[in-house]
Design a protein around this motif. Sequence first.
Motif, PDB file in Angstrom:
ATOM      1  N   ALA A  99       0.849  -1.202   0.000  1.00 18.73           N
ATOM      2  CA  ALA A  99       0.000   0.000   0.000  1.00 18.73           C
ATOM      3  C   ALA A  99       0.883   1.249   0.000  1.00 18.73           C
ATOM      4  N   LEU A 100       1.962   1.202   0.782  1.00 16.79           N
ATOM      5  CA  LEU A 100       2.881   2.349   0.815  1.00 16.79           C
ATOM      6  C   LEU A 100       3.577   2.530  -0.534  1.00 16.79           C
ATOM      7  N   GLY A 101       3.856   1.419  -1.223  1.00 15.72           N
ATOM      8  CA  GLY A 101       4.456   1.514  -2.567  1.00 15.72           C
ATOM      9  C   GLY A 101       3.570   2.320  -3.496  1.00 15.72           C
ATOM     10  N   GLU A 102       2.262   2.056  -3.444  1.00 18.70           N
ATOM     11  CA  GLU A 102       1.312   2.798  -4.296  1.00 18.70           C
ATOM     12  C   GLU A 102       1.206   4.248  -3.830  1.00 18.70           C
ATOM     13  N   PHE A 103       1.290   4.444  -2.511  1.00 18.30           N
ATOM     14  CA  PHE A 103       1.104   5.778  -1.939  1.00 18.30           C
ATOM     15  C   PHE A 103       2.341   6.664  -2.167  1.00 18.30           C
ATOM     16  N   GLU A 104       3.520   6.123  -1.883  1.00 21.53           N
ATOM     17  CA  GLU A 104       4.743   6.945  -1.977  1.00 21.53           C
ATOM     18  C   GLU A 104       5.235   7.095  -3.415  1.00 21.53           C
ATOM     19  N   PHE A 105       5.040   6.051  -4.231  1.00 18.29           N
ATOM     20  CA  PHE A 105       5.597   6.091  -5.586  1.00 18.29           C
ATOM     21  C   PHE A 105       4.537   6.378  -6.655  1.00 18.29           C
ATOM     22  N   GLY A 106       3.300   6.622  -6.247  1.00 16.63           N
ATOM     23  CA  GLY A 106       2.249   6.960  -7.214  1.00 16.63           C
ATOM     24  C   GLY A 106       2.374   8.406  -7.665  1.00 16.63           C
ATOM     25  N   GLU A 107       1.676   8.736  -8.729  1.00 14.82           N
ATOM     26  CA  GLU A 107       1.673  10.106  -9.249  1.00 14.82           C
ATOM     27  C   GLU A 107       0.968  11.016  -8.237  1.00 14.82           C
ATOM     28  N   PRO A 108       1.664  12.001  -7.634  1.00 17.32           N
ATOM     29  CA  PRO A 108       0.978  12.823  -6.623  1.00 17.32           C
ATOM     30  C   PRO A 108      -0.020  13.796  -7.261  1.00 17.32           C
ATOM     31  N   PRO A 109      -1.095  14.152  -6.560  1.00 20.68           N
ATOM     32  CA  PRO A 109      -1.472  13.677  -5.232  1.00 20.68           C
ATOM     33  C   PRO A 109      -2.221  12.330  -5.318  1.00 20.68           C
ATOM     34  N   VAL A 110      -1.794  11.357  -4.511  1.00 25.85           N
ATOM     35  CA  VAL A 110      -2.458  10.050  -4.491  1.00 25.85           C
ATOM     36  C   VAL A 110      -3.699  10.169  -3.606  1.00 25.85           C
ATOM     37  N   PRO A 111      -4.887   9.797  -4.141  1.00 24.66           N
ATOM     38  CA  PRO A 111      -6.115   9.991  -3.337  1.00 24.66           C
ATOM     39  C   PRO A 111      -6.170   9.056  -2.139  1.00 24.66           C
ATOM     40  N   GLU A 112      -6.825   9.510  -1.084  1.00 32.24           N
ATOM     41  CA  GLU A 112      -6.983   8.737   0.162  1.00 32.24           C
ATOM     42  C   GLU A 112      -8.450   8.668   0.543  1.00 32.24           C
ATOM     43  N   PRO A 113      -8.863   7.704   1.362  1.00 36.47           N
ATOM     44  CA  PRO A 113      -8.075   6.557   1.789  1.00 36.47           C
ATOM     45  C   PRO A 113      -7.705   5.665   0.598  1.00 36.47           C
ATOM     46  N   LEU A 114      -6.516   5.067   0.679  1.00 35.62           N
ATOM     47  CA  LEU A 114      -6.073   4.134  -0.344  1.00 35.62           C
ATOM     48  C   LEU A 114      -6.055   2.739   0.277  1.00 35.62           C
ATOM     49  N   VAL A 115      -6.706   1.790  -0.388  1.00 36.03           N
ATOM     50  CA  VAL A 115      -6.708   0.406   0.100  1.00 36.03           C
ATOM     51  C   VAL A 115      -6.022  -0.469  -0.938  1.00 36.03           C
ATOM     52  N   TYR A 116      -4.978  -1.176  -0.511  1.00 34.46           N
ATOM     53  CA  TYR A 116      -4.283  -2.114  -1.389  1.00 34.46           C
ATOM     54  C   TYR A 116      -4.711  -3.521  -0.982  1.00 34.46           C
ATOM     55  N   VAL A 117      -5.134  -4.329  -1.957  1.00 35.43           N
ATOM     56  CA  VAL A 117      -5.533  -5.707  -1.659  1.00 35.43           C
ATOM     57  C   VAL A 117      -4.505  -6.653  -2.268  1.00 35.43           C
ATOM     58  N   SER A 118      -3.875  -7.425  -1.397  1.00 34.43           N
ATOM     59  CA  SER A 118      -2.802  -8.335  -1.813  1.00 34.43           C
ATOM     60  C   SER A 118      -3.401  -9.719  -2.060  1.00 34.43           C
ATOM     61  N   LEU A 119      -3.218 -10.219  -3.285  1.00 32.99           N
ATOM     62  CA  LEU A 119      -3.880 -11.455  -3.702  1.00 32.99           C
ATOM     63  C   LEU A 119      -2.847 -12.497  -4.105  1.00 32.99           C
ATOM     64  N   GLY A 120      -2.726 -13.527  -3.288  1.00 33.86           N
ATOM     65  CA  GLY A 120      -1.791 -14.613  -3.586  1.00 33.86           C
ATOM     66  C   GLY A 120      -2.224 -15.829  -2.799  1.00 33.86           C
ATOM     67  N   VAL A 121      -1.249 -16.604  -2.292  1.00 30.46           N
ATOM     68  CA  VAL A 121      -1.585 -17.730  -1.419  1.00 30.46           C
ATOM     69  C   VAL A 121      -2.371 -17.174  -0.222  1.00 30.46           C
TER      70      VAL A 121
END
Length: 395
Positions: A203-225
């Motif tokens: 989530a921080l990767g999307e927030f810190e390295f996204g094109e500013p301003p990154v909208p909030e709240p930001l929810v990252y959903v991690s999908l794997g095992v």
Amino acid sequence: MTITGDQKLLKRINRMALVRNVRAEPEISRAELAQRTGLTKSTVSQLIDELIAEGWLCERKRRATGALGRRPTPLEWDNTRLALIGAEVGVEVLTLVVTTLSGEVLWRFSDALPEQPEPDAVLDLLVQRLIQAAQEVTKMQRHLLGFGVGVPGAINPVSSVLYLAPNLGWRDVAMREPLATRLKAAGYEQIPIFVRNEADVAALGEFEFGEPPVPEPLVYVSLGVGVGAGVVLNDRLFSGAQGMAGEVGHTVLQMNGPLCSCGRLGCTEAFIGLRAMGAAAAPQGQALSLLQLCQNLEQHHALTQTAVETAGKYLGVLLQNLWMTFNPARIVLGGPSCNLGIAFTQTARQALSQFGEQSGLLIPEVQLSRFGSDAVAVGAAALVLHSVIRPIYGE
Ligand SMILES: [Zn+2]
């Protein structure tokens, strides 16, 4: 935490306030920075000179405008002299990256991990790879700001002890201290180390390295095992009282449903986790791997298609629940299961859209992570940046 009038801390807070302001407004001048921060012009000038000398900032060449008189020299982040190291301790793989301040990957390395690996063996290998990455940073003639690590389980944000990583079979494993001890022995005691949950760092990767301003709240959903979520709220990670916020893989979608790795019945992960999908696609035999699922989808294998689309619908239910829990401005989907493509992610979006239509409400923006299978490792690098540029919160 008690905050005292520590001059060094105050200076760090002021310096990093300038760094954050320059990122928010590239080309900002020293005079404008003084206005934004309330610092005097001479303090700003002195701190900016230091930040330029240390590789944080650079002065952009002035464009010829034809106007007469001396114009202020614009400032911007310097991507050429500092570096971040991020590592993902995954369920099956260890991945490391070296990135710039903007998240550009300069170096990458990965190792396969055995099934249910021992914590000590993984920490030893991780330290070996962190040192290797640090040596790469030296070869690049860059200065290293810190090590970040993402792990697949709930982490206590203060003690950095991993409570539970069901897919690794780990419980109550200290993370930061043993890593710091090993890195100190190798001569890296000056370099800070940060450890957080894998979905939180992504989530921080999307927030810190996204094109500013990154909208909030930001929810990252991690999908794997495993399945998890990272939530960025008010410029911070929302990790809950014990670091367990966002463990959405273990929210229950069905009472008395299928058995989950955590011991509960009917968890989200038991419907949309990679192993659950692989098992549903091969009811008689061994669960299919991600690669086999992808190959079967390409060949329009009916059972796999149904298994993945059913999981996609359940993912839509999870997104609906996250939407109503956090009212996010943006949801980002990432992790290895995204390689299943539209049968999984598009089915989930359609299910979410249906909930939107039923309620007559506009659904949040849903995106795929820009960093693909490196989302956690890149996110761990973002964790370093996020912590270093917020001095009170980061340590
Ligand atoms: Zn569970």
